[in-house]
Design a protein around this motif. Sequence first.
Motif, PDB file in Angstrom:
ATOM      1  N   LYS A 233     105.673 -55.398  77.150  1.00  0.00           N
ATOM      2  CA  LYS A 233     105.050 -55.212  75.602  1.00  0.00           C
ATOM      3  C   LYS A 233     104.032 -54.248  75.568  1.00  0.00           C
ATOM      4  CE  LYS A 233     107.325 -59.218  73.629  1.00  0.00           C
ATOM      5  NZ  LYS A 233     106.830 -60.569  73.080  1.00  0.00           N
ATOM      6  N   ALA A 234     103.271 -54.202  76.473  1.00  0.00           N
ATOM      7  CA  ALA A 234     101.901 -53.516  76.580  1.00  0.00           C
ATOM      8  C   ALA A 234     102.136 -52.124  76.623  1.00  0.00           C
ATOM      9  CB  ALA A 234     100.972 -53.775  77.804  1.00  0.00           C
ATOM     10  N   LYS A 235     101.611 -51.288  75.962  1.00  0.00           N
ATOM     11  CA  LYS A 235     101.697 -49.774  75.827  1.00  0.00           C
ATOM     12  C   LYS A 235     100.507 -49.132  76.609  1.00  0.00           C
ATOM     13  CE  LYS A 235     105.454 -50.214  73.513  1.00  0.00           C
ATOM     14  NZ  LYS A 235     106.736 -50.317  74.111  1.00  0.00           N
ATOM     15  N   MET A 236      99.547 -49.713  76.862  1.00  0.00           N
ATOM     16  CA  MET A 236      98.239 -49.255  77.299  1.00  0.00           C
ATOM     17  C   MET A 236      97.443 -50.474  78.096  1.00  0.00           C
ATOM     18  SD  MET A 236      96.418 -47.219  74.029  1.00  0.00           S
ATOM     19  CE  MET A 236      95.723 -45.960  75.085  1.00  0.00           C
ATOM     20  N   THR A 237      96.672 -49.985  79.106  1.00  0.00           N
ATOM     21  CA  THR A 237      95.807 -50.689  79.796  1.00  0.00           C
ATOM     22  C   THR A 237      94.560 -51.372  78.759  1.00  0.00           C
ATOM     23  OG1 THR A 237      94.145 -49.245  80.403  1.00  0.00           O
ATOM     24  CG2 THR A 237      95.909 -49.393  81.665  1.00  0.00           C
ATOM     25  N   ILE A 238      93.780 -52.380  79.395  1.00  0.00           N
ATOM     26  CA  ILE A 238      92.866 -52.880  78.549  1.00  0.00           C
ATOM     27  C   ILE A 238      91.980 -51.708  78.084  1.00  0.00           C
ATOM     28  CG2 ILE A 238      91.197 -53.564  80.628  1.00  0.00           C
ATOM     29  CD1 ILE A 238      92.044 -55.492  77.136  1.00  0.00           C
ATOM     30  N   GLU A 239      91.479 -50.859  79.163  1.00  0.00           N
ATOM     31  CA  GLU A 239      90.482 -49.790  78.815  1.00  0.00           C
ATOM     32  C   GLU A 239      91.252 -48.945  77.762  1.00  0.00           C
ATOM     33  OE1 GLU A 239      88.574 -47.587  82.115  1.00  0.00           O
ATOM     34  OE2 GLU A 239      89.984 -45.853  81.373  1.00  0.00           O
TER      35      GLU A 239
ATOM     36  N   LEU B  33      98.591 -53.081  71.244  1.00  0.00           N
ATOM     37  CA  LEU B  33      98.938 -52.092  72.186  1.00  0.00           C
ATOM     38  C   LEU B  33      98.699 -52.608  73.605  1.00  0.00           C
ATOM     39  CD1 LEU B  33      96.302 -49.297  70.603  1.00  0.00           C
ATOM     40  CD2 LEU B  33      98.815 -49.350  70.951  1.00  0.00           C
ATOM     41  N   TYR B  34      97.985 -53.948  73.730  1.00  0.00           N
ATOM     42  CA  TYR B  34      97.859 -54.585  75.247  1.00  0.00           C
ATOM     43  C   TYR B  34      99.195 -55.454  75.299  1.00  0.00           C
ATOM     44  CZ  TYR B  34      95.701 -56.462  79.420  1.00  0.00           C
ATOM     45  OH  TYR B  34      95.465 -56.447  80.786  1.00  0.00           O
ATOM     46  N   GLY B  35      99.847 -55.614  74.640  1.00  0.00           N
ATOM     47  CA  GLY B  35     101.208 -56.405  74.530  1.00  0.00           C
ATOM     48  C   GLY B  35     100.970 -57.786  73.877  1.00  0.00           C
ATOM     49  N   LEU B  36      99.687 -58.007  73.412  1.00  0.00           N
ATOM     50  CA  LEU B  36      99.695 -59.252  72.686  1.00  0.00           C
ATOM     51  C   LEU B  36     100.000 -59.169  71.010  1.00  0.00           C
ATOM     52  CD1 LEU B  36      96.009 -59.817  74.203  1.00  0.00           C
ATOM     53  CD2 LEU B  36      98.141 -60.965  74.768  1.00  0.00           C
TER      54      LEU B  36
ATOM     55  N   ILE C 136      98.163 -54.997  83.562  1.00  0.00           N
ATOM     56  CA  ILE C 136      98.820 -53.779  83.142  1.00  0.00           C
ATOM     57  C   ILE C 136      98.069 -52.376  84.045  1.00  0.00           C
ATOM     58  CG2 ILE C 136      99.223 -52.170  81.341  1.00  0.00           C
ATOM     59  CD1 ILE C 136     101.053 -54.581  81.468  1.00  0.00           C
ATOM     60  N   GLY C 137      96.841 -52.565  84.004  1.00  0.00           N
ATOM     61  CA  GLY C 137      96.024 -51.568  84.620  1.00  0.00           C
ATOM     62  C   GLY C 137      96.355 -51.513  86.095  1.00  0.00           C
TER      63      GLY C 137
ATOM     64  N   MET D 125      91.206 -60.866  76.182  1.00  0.00           N
ATOM     65  CA  MET D 125      92.534 -59.984  76.158  1.00  0.00           C
ATOM     66  C   MET D 125      93.285 -60.415  77.421  1.00  0.00           C
ATOM     67  SD  MET D 125      91.904 -57.006  73.540  1.00  0.00           S
ATOM     68  CE  MET D 125      93.387 -56.188  73.768  1.00  0.00           C
ATOM     69  N   VAL D 126      92.637 -59.942  78.591  1.00  0.00           N
ATOM     70  CA  VAL D 126      93.080 -59.851  79.622  1.00  0.00           C
ATOM     71  C   VAL D 126      93.806 -61.210  80.122  1.00  0.00           C
ATOM     72  CG1 VAL D 126      92.139 -57.703  80.640  1.00  0.00           C
ATOM     73  CG2 VAL D 126      91.319 -60.094  81.138  1.00  0.00           C
ATOM     74  N   LYS D 127      92.939 -62.298  79.771  1.00  0.00           N
ATOM     75  CA  LYS D 127      93.488 -63.752  80.079  1.00  0.00           C
ATOM     76  C   LYS D 127      94.300 -64.133  79.419  1.00  0.00           C
ATOM     77  CE  LYS D 127      88.892 -65.530  81.638  1.00  0.00           C
ATOM     78  NZ  LYS D 127      87.679 -66.527  81.315  1.00  0.00           N
TER      79      LYS D 127
END
Length: 546
Positions: free
Chosen positions: A357-363, A382-385, A293-294, A406-408
């Motif tokens: 689905k993600a509203k924000m990056t992992i940061e 928030l990260y789509g999970l 997402i980032g 989470m990114v994985k």
Amino acid sequence: MKYSKKWCSLLLASAIALSSISIAQPQVQAAQVKKPTNVIMLVMDGSSNNAVTLSRWYKGENLAMDEILSGAVRTYSAESAITDSAPAATALATGHKSNAKFIGVLPAVINSPGLAQIAKEDAYRPVANVLEGAKQQGKATGLIATSEIQHATPAGFSTHVKHRSQYDDIAEQQVYQNIDVVLGGGFDSLAPGTAINARQDGENLVDVLKEENYDIVKTRDELLNSKKSKIWGGFAPSALAYDLDRAATRASEPTLAEMTRKAIDTLKKNENGFFLFIEGSKVDWAAHANDTIGIISDILSFDSAVKEAVDFAKEDGNTMVIAVTDHGNSGITMGNANTTSTYSTTPVSAFIAPLKKAKMTIEGALSQLNEDKSNIVEVAALYGLDDLSKDELATLKSAKDMGKVMVKMLANRANIGYTTGGHTGEDVFLYSFGPSKITGLVENTDLAHAMANFMGFDLNKLTDDLYIPATKAFTEKGYASKIDLTDKENPTFIAQKNDVTVTIPVNKNILIYEKDKTAKTYTFDTINVYNGTDFYVSKKVLKVLK
């Protein structure tokens, strides 16, 4: 600067590569171009062709970059098939391959096939960049980044240091380069303090900027309302937010497109034209983190900046626009182990729907996490999970590095693959527009020479004019000289001849000439550089000597 025969052979190799560039002018015929010429150079750091493809699918329509796709760029450094950002920036800005961590200086190690060795004494020698050349042509100059403005890529277009971590030296050189518009993060590096990147040399560069009549702006509104011809935007202590996170976390920061538009509107008033460098910095950071997402967030932000540049160039008619990534990163792919046997029937939605689905990056998402992790489910969403399974929730709760987990998880849901958390060595897309549009497969060093040629100067001759070894030059003029390292944060070159003492401070644009106890300070449009071995000064500095 006079080069050794070995070094000349390396320059010849670069010239031969440059001669293979195919120049086409579908938008504006070269004969129609009227001075002044402008150059806008955009770099989306650490992106890749696959990442751009994914971003296009995510957006659901063509990118601004698609319209100006014109070729590809080889990105290797002097020592590796996979480059670090510092030598990549050096290549793009100066036309010279260099080594990992080196900014604006020649390499010490050359082992990439096809490159000639250089003389040992040429290692670490500063080489002029296209921004400096534009300034010598009387053009306005600008520098924009979403990272700290002292980060490797913007530093490569404005400074000369042995290691990219030398933020004190980089910031000081940038200030004394007298660049007209500087926008980005890294405000902590301009003054002493307790922050991690605060200055160690005791100098407050904010005061210097004020003395030079810069409008120092810290918010989007202040930037957009500025009427000054010289603007320094310090919008964050370090880096700016990811574009997707900005509204929720740092709404006062400008977007990359807004900074680009403001810089163009300011610089275009110069009757001699302008050079503007723009970096979408955090694509690289997201790629290092494998944050899908980032990556998408800041590629799309970068693409909006490209649109601003191309829209201006279409109207102007004599502006060269180049957009490129400096190197690949992460080995991102649409398709992973999940799609080994189903790739030919996997619809676009299987990749994109989970990402939407993600509203924000992992940061951004992790910035919302409570200290006790009590809102872990909400942060994951928030990260789509969403709809976490029991196993996924347990894994998140026990994770030592929740972001990595989470990114994985999201990449797996979206069938996205990654091969590394580091850079990669593939050729990358080249985007070019204007009366000297660049096409075909070219070296990254070719782009620097193409920009310089378009603006009317030669980079190698410029180096001869701007960076002369001071010890040898002063000795030839009868001076005895030394490099004073008493204050290790502020090295000084001191030369004496009879009753004359010349003092040259590091990183600045001044010389202090003292005779009969009367001192006079000379100011130049060039800077003094120390590479750990010798000082380098311009011909303009040497002309002061009697």
